[in-house]
Design an enzyme around this catalytic site. Structure first.
Site, PDB file in Angstrom:
ATOM      1  N   ALA A 107       0.861  -1.178   0.000  1.00 35.66           N
ATOM      2  CA  ALA A 107       0.000   0.000   0.000  1.00 35.66           C
ATOM      3  C   ALA A 107       0.907   1.240   0.000  1.00 35.66           C
ATOM      4  O   ALA A 107       2.115   1.126  -0.194  1.00 35.66           O
ATOM      5  CB  ALA A 107      -0.905  -0.042   1.229  1.00 35.66           C
ATOM      6  N   ALA A 130       4.822   2.433   2.532  1.00 35.34           N
ATOM      7  CA  ALA A 130       5.414   1.249   3.157  1.00 35.34           C
ATOM      8  C   ALA A 130       6.939   1.254   2.993  1.00 35.34           C
ATOM      9  O   ALA A 130       7.600   0.277   3.325  1.00 35.34           O
ATOM     10  CB  ALA A 130       4.822  -0.016   2.556  1.00 35.34           C
ATOM     11  N   GLU A 153       7.443   3.046  -8.930  1.00 30.51           N
ATOM     12  CA  GLU A 153       6.087   3.353  -9.421  1.00 30.51           C
ATOM     13  C   GLU A 153       5.708   2.392 -10.565  1.00 30.51           C
ATOM     14  O   GLU A 153       5.093   2.782 -11.561  1.00 30.51           O
ATOM     15  CB  GLU A 153       5.992   4.812  -9.906  1.00 30.51           C
ATOM     16  CG  GLU A 153       6.418   5.845  -8.885  1.00 30.51           C
ATOM     17  CD  GLU A 153       5.453   5.987  -7.706  1.00 30.51           C
ATOM     18  OE1 GLU A 153       4.403   5.309  -7.705  1.00 30.51           O
ATOM     19  OE2 GLU A 153       5.770   6.765  -6.795  1.00 30.51           O
ATOM     20  N   GLN A 184       3.492   0.302 -10.837  1.00 31.14           N
ATOM     21  CA  GLN A 184       2.059   0.104 -11.124  1.00 31.14           C
ATOM     22  C   GLN A 184       1.647   0.805 -12.416  1.00 31.14           C
ATOM     23  O   GLN A 184       0.653   0.451 -13.028  1.00 31.14           O
ATOM     24  CB  GLN A 184       1.190   0.574  -9.942  1.00 31.14           C
ATOM     25  CG  GLN A 184       1.134   2.076  -9.706  1.00 31.14           C
ATOM     26  CD  GLN A 184       2.229   2.576  -8.762  1.00 31.14           C
ATOM     27  OE1 GLN A 184       3.183   1.872  -8.479  1.00 31.14           O
ATOM     28  NE2 GLN A 184       2.081   3.804  -8.273  1.00 31.14           N
ATOM     29  N   GLU A 215      -4.754  10.763 -10.245  1.00 24.46           N
ATOM     30  CA  GLU A 215      -5.151  12.163 -10.152  1.00 24.46           C
ATOM     31  C   GLU A 215      -3.875  12.979 -10.117  1.00 24.46           C
ATOM     32  O   GLU A 215      -3.119  12.917  -9.158  1.00 24.46           O
ATOM     33  CB  GLU A 215      -5.965  12.374  -8.865  1.00 24.46           C
ATOM     34  CG  GLU A 215      -6.895  13.546  -8.897  1.00 24.46           C
ATOM     35  CD  GLU A 215      -7.940  13.461 -10.004  1.00 24.46           C
ATOM     36  OE1 GLU A 215      -7.859  14.292 -10.933  1.00 24.46           O
ATOM     37  OE2 GLU A 215      -8.807  12.580  -9.948  1.00 24.46           O
ATOM     38  N   GLY A 222      -1.725  16.288  -9.851  1.00 26.98           N
ATOM     39  CA  GLY A 222      -1.755  17.665  -9.369  1.00 26.98           C
ATOM     40  C   GLY A 222      -2.879  17.953  -8.386  1.00 26.98           C
ATOM     41  O   GLY A 222      -3.127  19.092  -8.029  1.00 26.98           O
ATOM     42  N   TYR A 268      -3.568  10.392   0.277  1.00 25.43           N
ATOM     43  CA  TYR A 268      -3.755   8.936   0.281  1.00 25.43           C
ATOM     44  C   TYR A 268      -3.347   8.379   1.636  1.00 25.43           C
ATOM     45  O   TYR A 268      -2.378   8.822   2.236  1.00 25.43           O
ATOM     46  CB  TYR A 268      -2.925   8.298  -0.816  1.00 25.43           C
ATOM     47  CG  TYR A 268      -3.425   8.634  -2.196  1.00 25.43           C
ATOM     48  CD1 TYR A 268      -4.392   7.854  -2.811  1.00 25.43           C
ATOM     49  CD2 TYR A 268      -2.936   9.741  -2.868  1.00 25.43           C
ATOM     50  CE1 TYR A 268      -4.857   8.164  -4.068  1.00 25.43           C
ATOM     51  CE2 TYR A 268      -3.396  10.065  -4.130  1.00 25.43           C
ATOM     52  CZ  TYR A 268      -4.355   9.274  -4.731  1.00 25.43           C
ATOM     53  OH  TYR A 268      -4.820   9.586  -5.977  1.00 25.43           O
ATOM     54  N   CYS A 276      -6.287  -0.919   6.825  1.00 29.30           N
ATOM     55  CA  CYS A 276      -6.648  -2.327   6.691  1.00 29.30           C
ATOM     56  C   CYS A 276      -7.966  -2.427   5.908  1.00 29.30           C
ATOM     57  O   CYS A 276      -8.659  -1.433   5.716  1.00 29.30           O
ATOM     58  CB  CYS A 276      -6.775  -2.979   8.067  1.00 29.30           C
ATOM     59  SG  CYS A 276      -8.207  -2.411   9.002  1.00 29.30           S
ATOM     60  N   HIS A 334     -11.130  -1.130   7.851  1.00 27.58           N
ATOM     61  CA  HIS A 334     -11.258   0.331   7.926  1.00 27.58           C
ATOM     62  C   HIS A 334     -11.459   0.953   6.553  1.00 27.58           C
ATOM     63  O   HIS A 334     -12.021   2.044   6.437  1.00 27.58           O
ATOM     64  CB  HIS A 334     -10.059   0.925   8.673  1.00 27.58           C
ATOM     65  CG  HIS A 334     -10.207   0.811  10.162  1.00 27.58           C
ATOM     66  ND1 HIS A 334      -9.365   0.055  10.937  1.00 27.58           N
ATOM     67  CD2 HIS A 334     -11.164   1.321  10.991  1.00 27.58           C
ATOM     68  CE1 HIS A 334      -9.782   0.110  12.207  1.00 27.58           C
ATOM     69  NE2 HIS A 334     -10.871   0.867  12.255  1.00 27.58           N
TER      70      HIS A 334
HETATM   71 ZN   LIG Z   1      -7.593  -0.777  10.543  1.00 30.92          ZN
END
Ligand SMILES: [Zn+2]
Length: 192
Positions: free
Chosen positions: A10, A13, A88, A90, A171, A173, A178, A182, A185
């Protein structure tokens, strides 16, 4: 034989920190790594990989049109390359992940890719989908939610701190923030 690695996580990290540590390890042994990062991410200025703990190195930029196999043939003809590090990742296209498998299989150069597994909607990024499919080694870099559980989801928040439940995957600019949380949440934040 060289191998392809996908280090995924995520947000926040320590992916860039881990990448820069690997680069340092190669250089320390007198070897030459080459670093690429997505042209889409210019948070820290163009052509740099920066970590939140203050490390920084120059990087080549890639965009979705680049043929990374051809680019790496050109670089390796100009001088020996011992390792390719992609930040990066992804944002790689399917074709580019394939091109990187060619770097591993035909040029016999290891490729280490670092990036997010899923976007803020919980969907795989294109690059991550094919890295999960084709990489030799999958390595999860862990971070934790505010509750202490492993954070494997990313929330996009607006300036008021509300979780955003739709929009573009990338997105550019924007002032959105972010947050890694978990799964429980993540669902709670999106009211699911
Ligand atoms: Zn959590």
């Amino acid at each position: 034989m060289a191998q392809m690695y996908f280090y995924y996580s995520a947000m926040n990290a320590g992916k860039s920190t881990t990448l820069l540590q690997s680069s340092f390890n190669y250089r320390e042994r007198g070897m030459t790594p080459i670093i690429f990062t997505a042209a889409i991410d210019d948070r820290f200025g163009k052509g740099k990989v920066s970590s939140r703990i203050g490390l920084q190195e120059d990087a080549e930029l890639f965009n979705s049109k680049d043929d990374l196999y051809q680019i790496l043939i050109n670089f390796s003809n100009a001088g020996k390359i011992d390792c390719v590090l992609i930040d990066e990742c992804q944002f790689l296209t399917k074709e580019q992940v394939y091109q990187l498998t060619e770097v591993v299989d035909k040029l016999d150069i290891p490729v280490l890719c670092y990036g997010l597994r899923t976007d803020f909607l919980g969907e795989l990024f294109e690059g991550s989908r094919y890295l999960l499919s084709w990489a030799d080694k999958l390595v999860e870099l862990k971070t934790i939610c505010h509750c202490g559980r492993k954070a494997n989801m990313v929330i996009r928040q607006d300036e008021a701190g509300n979780a955003i439940a739709d929009g573009n995957q990338v997105e550019i600019g924007g002032n959105d923030l972010y947050l890694s949380v978990c799964r429980a949440h993540y669902k709670e934040a999106l009211g699911r």
